[in-house]
Design an enzyme around this catalytic site. Sequence first.
Site: not given
Ligand SMILES: *Cc1c(COP(=O)(O)O)cnc(C)c1O
Length: 402
Positions: A59, A112, A184, A209
């Site tokens: 961790r 998000y 983000d 993603k």
């Molecule tokens: C999918 C997504 C998240 C969240 O990520 P997870 O891996 O699903 O927890 C945050 N911001 C954006 C822009 C996303 O597309």
Amino acid sequence: MTGKRMHLETAVIHKGYDSAGHQDSLVTPLYQTSTYSFANAEQGEDRFAGRCEGNIYSRLGNPTVRVLEERMTEIEGGEGALAFGSGMAAVSAILIYLTKAGDHVLCSRGIYGCTYGLLGIMEEKYGITHDLVSMTTEQEVERAIRPETVCIYVETPINPTMELVDLEAVMAVARRRNLRVVVDNTFCSPYLQNPLRMGADFVLHSATKYLNGHGDVVGGILVGRDSEEMQHIRMTVQKDVGGIMSPFDAWLLLRGLKTLHVRMDRHVANAKTVLSFLEQQAMVEKIYYPYDDGHPQVRIAKQQMRQGGGLISFEISGGKKEAQAFLNALSLIKIAVSLGDAETLIQHPATMTHAVVPEEKRKAMGISDSLVRLSVGLEHPDDLIEDLTKAFEQVKPKLQEI
Ligand SMILES: *Cc1c(COP(=O)(O)O)cnc(C)c1O
């Protein structure tokens, strides 16, 4: 920030790994271990005291995960990175780190859905407030700052309408007002946009993603511009809240990340081909794509993004019924949320990713019932166009009945 960086194309393959300490294994080994044995009690004491480097417990750090963190640090142009078990674990870690009761977070107009949900929890439980505002000019950002504002949290392009946040304007206001900036960067990936290099303090990704790109990992990454601060976050919020990435997921991510640049170029090329096709369709009413000449902030897009990305949103004639019929008429293109996978994915924001947003708010954000979002994958574009053509043809008679 220090020294010369490796090119992204090289860093995603080599950075942070030397086979010499690893049985000459060409590929980063998977250290699937929860803990590490100390040579003696004194070594254990020294490691806990921070007097000597070395692993303690997974961790707090893992060799496989660390290679991924070093690669992400390099390609985002930061000084440290932390890997998390999901994008949301990265989002929650940075928001917990930056805020205390009574603070205010200024957000881009769209964020998000789960980030929005988290901010709601923080407001209800700790009195940490937030506002969502349009950030296409410096004035808009400046006007929304409050005495309690501690950070600006943005996404650009904004999901699913592809509205742009002017990052340069945000950085200018943040510098003047001494605010931290979190971006983000999931929709662009580091190949298309590097907010740290523009002055942001933190960049985060849903590694689920484009970074992974193969639809088989849920993960998150946080990159910062100060290595000591990142180490501090590692040993406090990350260690104590505990949303770490598993070694196996880091290992899969290291594999996916190696082809980021190759994949992104193809995602963008395919998106351009699909975009040209959609522009010819009588049933497509509106298209949202950052590099489209008709996009109201195309100037900002070209200033801060190297290419237009792999996501296209568009409105089809009719409403929810027609949009759903269109999705149902596709076969190669899969109905799924998420994005950035090899498979082309389509979703209906009003009933899926943004279903929790009240209808009025949704409309104000520009998310109509006929809007669909396409994450263009890596298939041959002719096959995608064939699938889309077939779907448009199937939905057309339904429309004429109305
Ligand atoms: C999918 C997504 C998240 C969240 O990520 P997870 O891996 O699903 O927890 C945050 N911001 C954006 C822009 C996303 O597309």
